[in-house]
Design a protein around this motif. Structure first.
Motif, PDB file in Angstrom:
ATOM      1  N   VAL A 144       0.892  -1.300  -0.138  1.00 28.46           N
ATOM      2  CA  VAL A 144       0.012   0.122  -0.102  1.00 28.46           C
ATOM      3  C   VAL A 144       0.963   1.207   0.156  1.00 28.46           C
ATOM      4  O   VAL A 144       0.673   2.155  -0.770  1.00 28.46           O
ATOM      5  CB  VAL A 144      -0.843  -0.103   1.409  1.00 28.46           C
ATOM      6  N   ILE A 145       1.946   1.171   0.875  1.00 29.25           N
ATOM      7  CA  ILE A 145       2.720   2.493   0.897  1.00 29.25           C
ATOM      8  C   ILE A 145       3.368   2.787  -0.134  1.00 29.25           C
ATOM      9  O   ILE A 145       3.478   4.008  -0.616  1.00 29.25           O
ATOM     10  CB  ILE A 145       3.553   2.884   2.463  1.00 29.25           C
ATOM     11  N   ASN A 146       3.799   1.823  -0.842  1.00 26.10           N
ATOM     12  CA  ASN A 146       4.689   2.114  -2.263  1.00 26.10           C
ATOM     13  C   ASN A 146       3.711   2.324  -3.389  1.00 26.10           C
ATOM     14  O   ASN A 146       4.150   3.148  -4.088  1.00 26.10           O
ATOM     15  CB  ASN A 146       5.818   0.813  -2.560  1.00 26.10           C
ATOM     16  N   LYS A 147       2.499   2.102  -3.268  1.00 22.37           N
ATOM     17  CA  LYS A 147       1.471   2.504  -4.340  1.00 22.37           C
ATOM     18  C   LYS A 147       1.256   3.886  -4.031  1.00 22.37           C
ATOM     19  O   LYS A 147       1.065   4.674  -5.227  1.00 22.37           O
ATOM     20  CB  LYS A 147       0.521   1.253  -4.145  1.00 22.37           C
ATOM     21  N   VAL A 148       0.883   4.298  -2.860  1.00 23.06           N
ATOM     22  CA  VAL A 148       0.219   5.567  -2.880  1.00 23.06           C
ATOM     23  C   VAL A 148       1.176   6.498  -2.411  1.00 23.06           C
ATOM     24  O   VAL A 148       0.800   7.851  -2.399  1.00 23.06           O
ATOM     25  CB  VAL A 148      -0.911   5.449  -1.807  1.00 23.06           C
ATOM     26  N   ASP A 220       1.206   5.816  10.614  1.00 20.11           N
ATOM     27  CA  ASP A 220       2.053   6.878  10.814  1.00 20.11           C
ATOM     28  C   ASP A 220       2.890   6.920   9.388  1.00 20.11           C
ATOM     29  O   ASP A 220       3.083   8.132   8.934  1.00 20.11           O
ATOM     30  CB  ASP A 220       3.075   6.803  11.868  1.00 20.11           C
ATOM     31  N   GLY A 221       3.291   5.713   8.697  1.00 27.49           N
ATOM     32  CA  GLY A 221       3.755   5.643   7.918  1.00 27.49           C
ATOM     33  C   GLY A 221       3.264   6.109   6.585  1.00 27.49           C
ATOM     34  O   GLY A 221       3.650   7.054   5.745  1.00 27.49           O
ATOM     35  N   ILE A 222       2.143   5.397   6.433  1.00 24.29           N
ATOM     36  CA  ILE A 222       1.263   5.826   5.188  1.00 24.29           C
ATOM     37  C   ILE A 222       0.650   7.413   5.315  1.00 24.29           C
ATOM     38  O   ILE A 222       1.187   8.195   4.280  1.00 24.29           O
ATOM     39  CB  ILE A 222      -0.007   5.136   4.949  1.00 24.29           C
ATOM     40  N   LEU A 223       0.258   7.958   6.278  1.00 22.53           N
ATOM     41  CA  LEU A 223      -0.175   9.288   6.325  1.00 22.53           C
ATOM     42  C   LEU A 223       0.816  10.272   6.325  1.00 22.53           C
ATOM     43  O   LEU A 223       0.866  11.311   5.731  1.00 22.53           O
ATOM     44  CB  LEU A 223      -1.083   9.428   7.453  1.00 22.53           C
ATOM     45  N   GLY A 224       2.180   9.725   6.871  1.00 23.33           N
ATOM     46  CA  GLY A 224       3.215  10.607   6.840  1.00 23.33           C
ATOM     47  C   GLY A 224       3.847  10.933   5.593  1.00 23.33           C
ATOM     48  O   GLY A 224       4.500  11.720   5.044  1.00 23.33           O
ATOM     49  N   THR A 226       2.044  10.434   2.203  1.00 26.29           N
ATOM     50  CA  THR A 226       1.223  10.455   1.018  1.00 26.29           C
ATOM     51  C   THR A 226      -0.057  11.277   1.695  1.00 26.29           C
ATOM     52  O   THR A 226      -0.444  11.304   3.037  1.00 26.29           O
ATOM     53  CB  THR A 226       0.516   9.200   0.424  1.00 26.29           C
ATOM     54  N   THR A 227      -0.603  12.213   0.595  1.00 29.49           N
ATOM     55  CA  THR A 227      -1.948  12.681   1.098  1.00 29.49           C
ATOM     56  C   THR A 227      -2.891  12.181   0.291  1.00 29.49           C
ATOM     57  O   THR A 227      -4.103  12.684   0.239  1.00 29.49           O
ATOM     58  CB  THR A 227      -1.676  14.359   0.741  1.00 29.49           C
ATOM     59  N   SER A 228      -2.530  11.171  -0.638  1.00 27.52           N
ATOM     60  CA  SER A 228      -3.867  10.507  -1.268  1.00 27.52           C
ATOM     61  C   SER A 228      -4.805   9.969  -0.767  1.00 27.52           C
ATOM     62  O   SER A 228      -6.010  10.201  -1.525  1.00 27.52           O
ATOM     63  CB  SER A 228      -2.959   9.678  -2.399  1.00 27.52           C
ATOM     64  N   PRO A 229      -4.902   9.524   0.572  1.00 25.69           N
ATOM     65  CA  PRO A 229      -6.133   9.223   1.008  1.00 25.69           C
ATOM     66  C   PRO A 229      -7.232  10.696   0.936  1.00 25.69           C
ATOM     67  O   PRO A 229      -8.444  10.506   0.946  1.00 25.69           O
ATOM     68  CB  PRO A 229      -5.814   8.935   2.445  1.00 25.69           C
TER      69      PRO A 229
END
Ligand code: UDP
Ligand code: MG
Length: 312
Positions: A144-148, A220-224, A226-229
């Motif tokens: 997920v994190i690498n995609k977004v 924390d990783g994802i939200l930190g 990317t802002t794509s959500p």
């Protein structure tokens, strides 16, 4: 002589510290051309960790300790270690539990010293010995994190690494308080040599990472990074508007052409209602998560508090 500072985050590691020190000495002492410094960061341990590392410091002036006032997490411990150790030419991070083999240290230093790499980092060659659920969740997280996100994190990369001073300076120039090192290490870039490394069992003690702690870390990783959500909310809004207009047109057509009621039963209505409210709340939730992080960052609280140290 060049200096190598090794940072060791410790949280309730009393059982393993003696063994770790023996191993570190065994590996580092033959490297006579470097000055070593062992920076033990006690992250609010509740066991004998602090007393042990203080004893290390009393008997060997190369051993430094930084002790936090409570448990602030491994990220905070690594940051405190780097902030102190940044005077060194090479700065390393290694776990206390001997899951990171100290035997790699000489090769890692060599890679930076003679092969022109800025970072020598370990990545695990397998996930042997890890719980299946943890493995699967972590695999999904990296997908997920690498995609977004804007960064591409190597899913087997570990915190175990040796870095040149300039790399640590650039890491320290990142002022964020919610720190996600795997992202930070990738984000700063630099020429990295990877060392494959088998997943080893902890020498003693137990892991400090519960599934809950890992989930928070993942968020924390994802939200930190990317802002794509947030953009997801926008697209969902557009999509729902289009569907709404479509259904409206269909309703009008049905009313005049087929003379049929569009909503056959309340059930359909309710399910649509639930779906829409669900999407709305979900989107507000995402907004809330970002807002909470903005709030935490803007308060500007220190990432950790030191209660005792021999580094000042
Ligand atoms: N650690 C820490 N603070 C914490 C949790 C862990 O300083 O709140 C340290 C711990 O002492 C160890 C390293 O971080 O040296 C990795 O932790 P652990 O071995 O529990 O993680 P795992 O290897 O299971 O991912
Ligand atoms: Mg470990």
């Amino acid at each position: 002589m060049k200096t190598v500072a090794l940072i060791i985050p410790c949280y309730n590691e009393a059982d393993v510290l003696e063994l770790l020190r023996t191993e570190l000495y065994r590996v580092c002492d033959p490297l006579q051309q470097f000055n070593f410094e062992f920076v033990f960061v006690n992250d609010g341990s509740k066991d004998e960790t602090l007393n042990i590392i203080k004893r290390f410091a009393d008997t060997d002036k190369r051993c430094k300790f930084i002790s936090f006032s409570r448990n602030f997490g491994k990220e905070a411990a690594m940051l405190a270690g780097m902030q102190y150790a940044v005077h060194a030419d090479y700065i390393g991070i290694i776990d206390a539990d001997l899951q990171h083999s100290p035997d790699l240290i000489p090769e890692m230093i060599e890679a930076c010293e003679t092969e022109g790499y800025d970072v020598a980092a370990a990545r695990r060659s397998d996930r042997e010995g890890e719980e299946a659920l943890k493995s699967a969740l972590s695999g999904a997280f990296y997908k997920v994190i690498n995609k977004v996100s804007e960064i591409n994190i190597n899913d087997s990369a570990q915190d175990f690494r040796i870095m040149k001073q300039k790399v640590v300076l650039s890491i320290l120039s990142m002022p964020e308080r919610i720190r996600f090192s795997k992202g930070i290490f990738t984000w700063v870039g630099f020429n990295t040599k990877w060392f494959s490394h088998e997943n080893r069992e902890r020498a003693a003690g137990e892991t400090k990472w519960s599934i809950r702690k890992l989930a928070k870390y993942a968020l924390d990783g994802i939200l930190g990074y990317t802002t794509s959500p947030l953009r997801l909310a926008l697209w969902l809004g557009v999509l729902l508007c289009v569907v709404g207009v479509g259904v409206g047109i269909y309703a009008v057509v049905c009313r005049f052409v087929c003379d049929e009621l569009l909503m056959q039963s309340f059930i359909t209505l309710y399910s649509v209602l639930f779906l829409l409210v669900g999407i709305l709340l979900g989107v507000i939730g995402i907004l809330g998560e970002y807002l909470a992080r903005v709030y935490t960052e803007i308060k500007g609280r220190p990432v950790y508090i030191i209660s005792e140290t021999n580094t000042k």
